[in-house]
Design a protein around this motif. Sequence first.
Motif, PDB file in Angstrom:
ATOM      1  N   LYS A 350       0.788  -1.240   0.000  1.00  0.00           N
ATOM      2  CA  LYS A 350       0.000   0.000   0.000  1.00  0.00           C
ATOM      3  C   LYS A 350       0.818   1.287   0.000  1.00  0.00           C
ATOM      4  O   LYS A 350       0.364   2.309  -0.511  1.00  0.00           O
ATOM      5  N   LEU A 351       1.999   1.274   0.609  1.00  0.00           N
ATOM      6  CA  LEU A 351       2.736   2.528   0.798  1.00  0.00           C
ATOM      7  C   LEU A 351       3.399   3.007  -0.493  1.00  0.00           C
ATOM      8  O   LEU A 351       4.173   2.276  -1.103  1.00  0.00           O
ATOM      9  N   LEU A 352       3.131   4.240  -0.865  1.00  0.00           N
ATOM     10  CA  LEU A 352       3.844   4.832  -2.008  1.00  0.00           C
ATOM     11  C   LEU A 352       5.334   4.912  -1.719  1.00  0.00           C
ATOM     12  O   LEU A 352       6.167   4.737  -2.598  1.00  0.00           O
ATOM     13  N   ASP A 353       5.679   5.225  -0.454  1.00  0.00           N
ATOM     14  CA  ASP A 353       7.098   5.420  -0.115  1.00  0.00           C
ATOM     15  C   ASP A 353       7.732   4.142   0.441  1.00  0.00           C
ATOM     16  O   ASP A 353       8.726   4.195   1.150  1.00  0.00           O
ATOM     17  N   TYR A 354       7.134   2.987   0.104  1.00  0.00           N
ATOM     18  CA  TYR A 354       7.667   1.717   0.624  1.00  0.00           C
ATOM     19  C   TYR A 354       9.146   1.567   0.294  1.00  0.00           C
ATOM     20  O   TYR A 354       9.561   1.637  -0.863  1.00  0.00           O
ATOM     21  N   GLU A 355       9.908   1.343   1.325  1.00  0.00           N
ATOM     22  CA  GLU A 355      11.359   1.126   1.211  1.00  0.00           C
ATOM     23  C   GLU A 355      11.622  -0.083   2.091  1.00  0.00           C
ATOM     24  O   GLU A 355      11.381  -0.031   3.291  1.00  0.00           O
ATOM     25  N   MET A 356      12.065  -1.192   1.516  1.00  0.00           N
ATOM     26  CA  MET A 356      12.158  -2.433   2.292  1.00  0.00           C
ATOM     27  C   MET A 356      12.906  -2.249   3.615  1.00  0.00           C
ATOM     28  O   MET A 356      12.429  -2.659   4.678  1.00  0.00           O
ATOM     29  N   ALA A 357      14.077  -1.630   3.558  1.00  0.00           N
ATOM     30  CA  ALA A 357      14.905  -1.528   4.769  1.00  0.00           C
ATOM     31  C   ALA A 357      14.172  -0.785   5.889  1.00  0.00           C
ATOM     32  O   ALA A 357      14.114  -1.247   7.033  1.00  0.00           O
ATOM     33  N   SER A 358      13.582   0.363   5.566  1.00  0.00           N
ATOM     34  CA  SER A 358      12.909   1.171   6.583  1.00  0.00           C
ATOM     35  C   SER A 358      11.618   0.515   7.052  1.00  0.00           C
ATOM     36  O   SER A 358      11.260   0.592   8.232  1.00  0.00           O
ATOM     37  N   ASN A 359      10.912  -0.121   6.131  1.00  0.00           N
ATOM     38  CA  ASN A 359       9.639  -0.751   6.498  1.00  0.00           C
ATOM     39  C   ASN A 359       9.877  -1.943   7.418  1.00  0.00           C
ATOM     40  O   ASN A 359       9.260  -2.065   8.475  1.00  0.00           O
ATOM     41  N   VAL A 360      10.805  -2.809   7.025  1.00  0.00           N
ATOM     42  CA  VAL A 360      11.148  -3.962   7.873  1.00  0.00           C
ATOM     43  C   VAL A 360      11.685  -3.462   9.214  1.00  0.00           C
ATOM     44  O   VAL A 360      11.291  -3.949  10.281  1.00  0.00           O
ATOM     45  N   GLY A 361      12.574  -2.465   9.163  1.00  0.00           N
ATOM     46  CA  GLY A 361      13.151  -1.923  10.392  1.00  0.00           C
ATOM     47  C   GLY A 361      12.083  -1.359  11.316  1.00  0.00           C
ATOM     48  O   GLY A 361      12.085  -1.612  12.524  1.00  0.00           O
ATOM     49  N   GLY A 362      11.147  -0.612  10.748  1.00  0.00           N
ATOM     50  CA  GLY A 362      10.078  -0.014  11.539  1.00  0.00           C
ATOM     51  C   GLY A 362       9.153  -1.051  12.142  1.00  0.00           C
ATOM     52  O   GLY A 362       8.761  -0.956  13.313  1.00  0.00           O
ATOM     53  N   TRP A 363       8.817  -2.058  11.362  1.00  0.00           N
ATOM     54  CA  TRP A 363       7.934  -3.116  11.873  1.00  0.00           C
ATOM     55  C   TRP A 363       8.620  -3.941  12.963  1.00  0.00           C
ATOM     56  O   TRP A 363       8.008  -4.275  13.986  1.00  0.00           O
ATOM     57  N   GLN A 364       9.894  -4.256  12.750  1.00  0.00           N
ATOM     58  CA  GLN A 364      10.593  -5.026  13.788  1.00  0.00           C
ATOM     59  C   GLN A 364      10.793  -4.183  15.051  1.00  0.00           C
ATOM     60  O   GLN A 364      10.784  -4.699  16.159  1.00  0.00           O
ATOM     61  N   TRP A 365      10.947  -2.875  14.860  1.00  0.00           N
ATOM     62  CA  TRP A 365      11.040  -1.978  16.024  1.00  0.00           C
ATOM     63  C   TRP A 365       9.742  -2.060  16.822  1.00  0.00           C
ATOM     64  O   TRP A 365       9.745  -2.213  18.044  1.00  0.00           O
TER      65      TRP A 365
END
Length: 433
Positions: A350-365
Motif C-alpha cells: 500500500k505505501l507509495l514510499d515503501y522502502e524495504m529496509a525502513s519498512n522492515v526496520g520499523g515493523w521489527q522496532w
Amino acid sequence: MTSISICWFRRDLRLEDNAALYYALKSDYPVLPLFIFDKNILDKLPKDDARVTFIYQTIEELKKELQQQGSDLLVKYGEPEKIWPEVLKEYDVKEVYTNHDYEPYARERDDNMAEFLSSEKIAFKTYKDHVIFEKNEILKADKTPYTVFTPFYKQWHAKLNDFYVKAYPTKKYFKNLLQTKHLENPALKEMGFEKSKLDFPKISYKSKLDDYANERDFPAIDGTTHIGLHLRFGTLSIRKAVRDAIEAKSNVWLSELAWREFYMTILWHFPYSASDSFKKQYDKIKWRNNENEFKAWCEGNTGYPIVDAGMRQLNQTGWMHNRVRMVVGSFLSKHLLIDWRWGETYFAEKLLDYEMASNVGGWQWAAGSGNDAAPYFRVFNPELQTKKFDPKFEYIKKWVPEFGTKKYAQPIVEHTFARERVLKVFKEALSTS
C-alpha cells in the motif's frame, strides 16, 4: 555501429546529481540511458499499483528532458536477464554504469548481471548514489556494523562533510549523451497496469524544516516532508536533502535521513532480517494470527480511533503519518498478537514510499524483534497516543467520520487484557531462548 556506454537507471530517476550518469558521461563512449520495467518485480504487484504509475510518469519526464538534449531513454519491459542479451544485439555496448541497490533481490540481480556482462567482455561499473554512507563506511572500532542507532548516528554525523554531500555536475557533460531518434515506450496497459488515481506528493519540503521538530509528531498538522517516495525512486538526490537539512539547521530531520541509512546498513549486513526476526529468539513467539482481526485492522475497523484513522489514511492515499505508523504497528503485533510480517507485507503493497529496509526496520522496532527496538514490554496505549498527539481528534475525525456515533465499531480487544496477554506470550517465548 557506434560503440556506446549504457547508464542503467533503476531507483535513481533523475538526470541531475546522479553518480552513475556522471561517471558514464565522463567515459570514452557516448551514453545511452536505459530503464527496464522489471517483470520479476511487477508480476507480484496489483494492477492498480500507484508506484508503477509514478515511475511511468517520471520516465516520461526523463525522456522529454533527454530528447531536449537530442538523446532519449531506452525503455524496455521484461526480465533483465532476457532484456540485456537483446540490448547487446541492438547496440555495441562497451561499458554499463549503474548505482548500487541494497535489497536482496537487487543484489542477486546485479551479481548475475556482472557475471553475464563480464562473459561478454563488457565492464559493469556501479556507484554509491542512494545514500550518503553505505555498506562498510560506518563501522565500530572492531570493524563490525552498528546495531544501535545513536552510536551509528554519532559517527555518521561526525564523518559528514562537504565532500559527501557535493552534487555530481552531470549537466556539464550532457553533450556526451548518445544522439538518437525518439525511442518508443511500452504502454502501461501493455504491461498489465492501469493508471492510478492517487495523488503524488511534490518535492517541496523546505518550508517545513523550520518547524519540523515541533510539528512532525502531530498527524493533524501537515508537518512532515512527504519525500519518502522521492528518495525511494531517486527523483530527489539524498545529497540535496542532506544539504538542505544542514542549511536549515534541522537536526531532527537530518537524523531522520540518517535512520533511513541505518536501516539500509542493517539490511546490507543482515539480509536475513528482511524476512526473519533480527533478534532470532523472537521467531519463537506464538502469534495468534486471527484472520478476521487482521481484516478489521487492514480496513480500519478495530474500534481504536487512531489506529483506524491511520489505516484508512493509508488505504485512501498510499501514505500514513510516521507517528501513526508506530501506533498501528504496535497495535497489530502486540494488541492483536499478529505476526509483524503480515503488517509489513500489507504496508509493502500500500505505501507509495515503501522502502524495504525502513519498512522492515520499523515493523521489527514496533514488534520488539528488531535491532535498537522498543523493548517487548513497551506496548503503545492508543488512547494515550491520541491524548498526546491528536487531543482534539482532528486527525481522527478526518479519517473516521463516524467516530463518536453509534455507527463506530466497538473495540476489537480491551487494552489492559491485550497488554497482559502479549507480555505473557512474549515472556514465555523469550525465556526459552
